[in-house]
Design an enzyme around this catalytic site. Structure first.
Site, mmCIF file in Angstrom:
data_model
loop_
_atom_site.group_PDB
_atom_site.id
_atom_site.type_symbol
_atom_site.label_atom_id
_atom_site.label_comp_id
_atom_site.label_asym_id
_atom_site.label_seq_id
_atom_site.Cartn_x
_atom_site.Cartn_y
_atom_site.Cartn_z
ATOM 1 N N HIS A 12 0.877 -1.178 0.000
ATOM 2 C CA HIS A 12 0.000 0.000 0.000
ATOM 3 C C HIS A 12 0.910 1.222 0.000
ATOM 4 C CE1 HIS A 12 -3.259 2.710 0.596
ATOM 5 N NE2 HIS A 12 -2.844 3.087 1.784
ATOM 6 N N ASP A 14 1.007 4.782 0.111
ATOM 7 C CA ASP A 14 0.416 6.107 0.317
ATOM 8 C C ASP A 14 1.195 7.125 -0.498
ATOM 9 O OD1 ASP A 14 -1.779 5.913 2.233
ATOM 10 O OD2 ASP A 14 -0.263 5.133 3.598
ATOM 11 N N ASP A 123 -8.028 1.982 1.338
ATOM 12 C CA ASP A 123 -7.897 2.800 2.549
ATOM 13 C C ASP A 123 -8.682 4.105 2.504
ATOM 14 O OD1 ASP A 123 -6.923 3.084 5.130
ATOM 15 O OD2 ASP A 123 -5.154 4.201 4.505
ATOM 16 N N HIS A 327 -6.515 9.953 -0.809
ATOM 17 C CA HIS A 327 -7.331 9.990 0.405
ATOM 18 C C HIS A 327 -6.680 10.761 1.541
ATOM 19 C CE1 HIS A 327 -4.846 6.379 0.616
ATOM 20 N NE2 HIS A 327 -4.985 6.363 1.930
#
Length: 873
Positions: A12, A14, A123, A327
């Protein structure tokens, strides 16, 4: 039967968070070496690169020589990429931003062998109800996400998620987060891990995502899988993919679920992140509006006159914006250094988009066949005729002027005049050439503009003084227009509606409260002092004019300086403010413009709109629709007993407006950049819109609304002094009162309020009306003759976008039905000549045969349905 566990090896990534994208990019460059080598050497079977292309886009800018290597792995099905550009927020960015995100992501992925056809958002802080129809519009019928599904709706981890129009995706709701599978690597508690991921599963096919934030390749994955298989003979773990998992469960007996997912029953959802870093959200909203409703339609218009459509420039701006809509980035739950980079990207996107509007309006205005000095060319960028009062700035060599259209005088209000110098500047003003002075006039002008077109007005020197339109009043502060009378008396604002002579007292107030939360969540302090902020001591000025009347309040509010003062019930910190309330001729909107110089810490300010309704529900717009929400969560009193992760306070996201209505009246507040609301007060009659929150830490533990560990990094306090927002900020919103709630009309009314009309004045005295004005520019080689453009005629649909087709020639006009339950006849599109057209999906792929007509009938549009009309000529 033996259970099969699909082990999904992933990272993941970010885009940015408490670290910057620059910092994580260094790790990415080496991480991708590991990933490619591991796949090529068969150390792992497959790898999921987090469903977003932005990281590969940036990687290939530095390492273009790796493109073929990546393409080979993608083509072989070993490396899973796309479909997103960045992992978008779904609740506070517009639908067209989400569409552009997928368009960019899938376009880039196609160059590397193709996108994963799964809506992968592991997420995002809540799931919009519109996602199934967005996904289906891109040929995607499966999705993977984590947060927000209420236990009250379903406890199943696999289900069909359906939108109002019948669009449907097969959903895998990750159990305990995308990182749950690292237990495979680190723990030998075999049975516990399998039981965890088995909870809520609909059959014997289980999914185990093995990965985490910026996580390295687990080279011992196969060894650990073998160890689990040896320990659990009734279970088979295999390296797999989400595609294989979905194929395995598609025959299961699965429930069907509708709606948005923003519940904190099984995961933190951060239902007040919508007001974190308001300054960023304001800029995002402004640039979105310009891109979708000004620039893209203007480029379509310009192309019809022979000005090239610069897709590459638009893509550059959209990439900047989409990066800021990831996000965490959109939420504002980042370190200060990350937020500064986000702000820099907003500034870059703002400058690029603003300059592109300036260039196109100038090029068209100066290329007209009858172009003349002091022409004022005003543009309408929406596909219907517009009549409105707009702000405009003119530069003239003369102080007195009139504005004419075809020899007829056009009414305007002169708001302000400034004298400026155009010659070579000197140190002493007395040495400057007195013949080189000119005037800048700010005016309010009443205009009528054709659909997707421009109108030319003439600025003409007047022989006599302008009539005085700025009239100061001494008595009771009062302004009015065709629909309302607004006055200020005894410290309160009272609004009278002229249509039915209803009087509404104390309609607008402001509230200040403490905030001991963090960048993720508002939380009241353990010892708070909440109070209303009065206008009673402000200096009040009244400006009554024919077109634009204003009440202007200037003053100071005294608030607690910090949490210590709030605890001690002290208010020593002064906050300067200016509030301007405006009524325009012919408008149903009471416009509010508030400027605040925030000097306090750890507090939240809200504006309160006192409606006459007792509200059980609120109504607001979503990316491609509308939604009705309960104003109080049914679990507000027992959420801790139920083990929820945070208090389900009925704080909600919004895009453009929030509405309260009953059988007798409808109250709507339109906003520019404010994204959060709550209904409060006796019987929930008050709309509370969050202006801003000031907080000093990325994450804090043990909040009243969110007990337990800190969000973000639970092991370290990360100070975010910039998130205190101690600076000047502007807030713009408007109140509209009507008899009925009509979402399609509200969408059009919102654009009438929030969208300015670009304009250009032909003059050479002032070379600084915009940055580009200083540059010389050739007009088009052939004189431009104004063309009639198309017109959208529809009272039931919402205009979503007008842009050049991604599939090639022509352009696409997109609309949707905002109703959640009613199919409507969509109206039609009129063209000046016969048009070749078809209907397309969100990728721009035609889904019906091409037809020809000068009137395109849109046809029946299902509840919530999106329709894209592709016009090829």
């Amino acid at each position: 039967m033996k259970k099969k566990v699909h082990v999904i090896h992933h990272t993941h990534w970010d885009f940015e968070w408490y670290f910057t994208n620059n910092e994580s990019f260094v790790q990415l460059t080496y991480h991708l070496d590991e990933v490619m080598t591991a796949l090529e050497e068969n150390k792992i079977d497959q790898y999921l690169l987090d469903g977003q292309m932005s990281i590969l886009d940036e990687y290939l800018q530095s390492f273009p020589e790796q493109k073929e290597r990546l393409r080979k792995l993608v083509t072989e099905g070993k490396l899973k990429i796309g479909p997103w550009y960045t992992q978008t927020d779904e609740l506070i960015v517009r639908g067209e931003s989400i569409v552009r995100n997928l368009q960019l992501g899938m376009e880039l992925a196609e160059e590397l062998g193709g996108a994963m056809k799964i809506g992968y958002l592991p997420d995002s802080f809540g799931q919009s109800k519109d996602m199934p129809k967005i996904y289906n519009g891109f040929g995607i019928d499966q999705t993977v996400f984590w947060r927000g599904v209420p236990n009250d709706v379903t406890t199943k981890r696999e289900f069909y998620w359906q939108a109002e129009d019948g669009s449907q995706v097969l959903a895998s709701n990750i159990k305990n987060g995308y990182f749950v599978g690292v237990g495979l690597i680190y723990t030998d508690e075999y049975q516990e891990l399998i039981e965890t991921i088995g909870e809520g599963a609909t059959g014997n096919e289980l999914v185990l995502p093995v990965g985490g934030d910026q996580r390295y390749v687990d080279f011992n994955l196969r060894e650990r899988i073998h160890q689990y298989n040896q320990a659990l003979p009734e279970v088979e773990l295999v390296e797999s993919s989400y595609e294989d998992f979905f194929e395995a469960i598609k025959e299961n007996d699965l429930p069907t679920v509708e709606g948005e997912f923003i519940s904190s029953s099984v995961s933190k959802i951060h239902r007040s992140i919508y007001s974190s870093r308001y300054d960023h959200k304001y800029l995002n909203d402004k640039i979105e509006r310009r891109m979708i409703y000004q620039l893209e339609p203007l480029m379509v218009m310009a192309e019809s006159y022979g000005i090239p459509y610069k897709k590459g420039l638009l893509d550059r701006i959209w990439k900047l914006l989409n990066k800021n809509q990831a996000h965490d980035s959109a939420g504002g739950c980042n370190s200060d250094k990350t937020n500064q980079i986000i702000l820099d990207r907003f500034v870059e996107a703002d400058q690029l988009s603003y300059s592109l509007v300036d260039y196109l309006t100038r090029k068209i205005a100066e290329s007209r066949a009858a172009a003349a000095n002091d022409d004022l060319v005003i543009f309408n960028t929406v596909p219907w005729p517009v009549k409105k009062v707009m702000h405009c700035e003119l530069s003239t060599t003369y102080e007195q002027f009139t504005i004419e259209k075809d020899g007829q005088s056009i009414p305007f209000d002169l708001l302000e005049t400034k004298k400026e110098y155009a010659g070579s500047i000197r140190r002493l003003e007395k040495d400057q050439n007195p013949e080189q002075y000119y005037f800048i006039h700010e005016i309010a002008l009443e205009v009528e503009l054709p659909s997707l077109n421009f109108e030319t007005y003439q600025v003409v020197e007047a022989q006599s003084s302008l009539p005085e339109t700025d009239q100061m009043q001494a008595g009771k502060p009062l302004i009015e227009n065709d629909y309302y009378r607004l006055f200020f008396e005894a410290g309160q604002l009272t609004l009278i509606t002229k249509q039915d002579n209803q009087q509404y007292e104390n309609i607008l107030t402001f509230e200040d409260s403490g905030d001991e939360g963090d960048t993720y969540d508002y939380s009241p302090p353990y010892e708070d002092d909440q109070y209303l902020l009065s206008l009673a001591d402000a200096d009040c000025q009244v400006n009554e004019r024919p077109l634009l009347s204003e009440l202007k309040f200037t003053g100071k509010w005294y608030v607690a300086k910090d949490l210590t003062e709030r605890k001690n019930k002290q208010r020593s910190q002064s906050v300067d403010y200016e509030l301007v309330l405006s009524l325009k001729k012919g408008s149903r909107q009471l416009e509010c413009h508030l400027e605040i110089d925030n000097t306090a810490c750890d507090h939240r300010m809200r504006v309160l709109i006192n409606t006459p309704h007792q509200n059980e529900f609120s109504y607001t717009d979503t990316p491609f629709g509308t939604i009705k929400r309960e104003v109080e969560d049914r679990h507000i009193t027992d959420w801790q007993e139920l083990g929820w992760r945070e208090e389900p306070t009925a704080i909600f996201p919004m895009l453009s407006y929030v509405n309260s209505h009953n059988e007798a009246s409808s109250w709507t507040v339109f906003t520019k950049g404010m994204k959060e609301y709550q209904f409060v007060g006796e019987a929930f009659g008050t709309m509370a819109l969050t202006l801003f929150r000031s907080v000093g830490f990325l994450g804090r533990p043990d909040l009243l609304r969110r007990p337990g560990v800190a969000s973000g990094n639970e092991f370290k306090y990360i100070a975010t002094p910039d998130s205190q927002l101690q600076k000047k900020m502007t807030f713009k919103f408007a109140l509209q009162l009507e008899q009925t709630y009509y979402p399609a009309k509200l969408a059009k009314d919102y654009l009438n309020y929030a969208l300015s009309c670009p304009f250009y004045q032909l003059q050479e005295m002032n070379r600084f009306t915009s940055t580009l004005k200083y540059f010389v520019s050739n007009p088009l080689p052939e004189k431009l003759v104004q063309k009639e453009q198309l017109t959208l005629v529809s009272e039931k649909l919402v205009f979503s976008s007008l842009a050049k087709s991604k599939a090639g020639a022509g352009f696409e006009l997109r609309v949707f039905n905002p109703s959640t339950h009613e199919a409507v006849e969509g109206g039609y599109i009129l063209g000046p000549t016969e048009m070749s057209y078809t209907f397309a999906d969100l990728k721009g792929t035609p889904i019906l045969p091409v037809e020809k007509n000068d009137k395109i009938t849109i046809g029946t549009v299902k509840p919530g349905e999106i329709k894209t009309i592709q016009i090829v000529n």
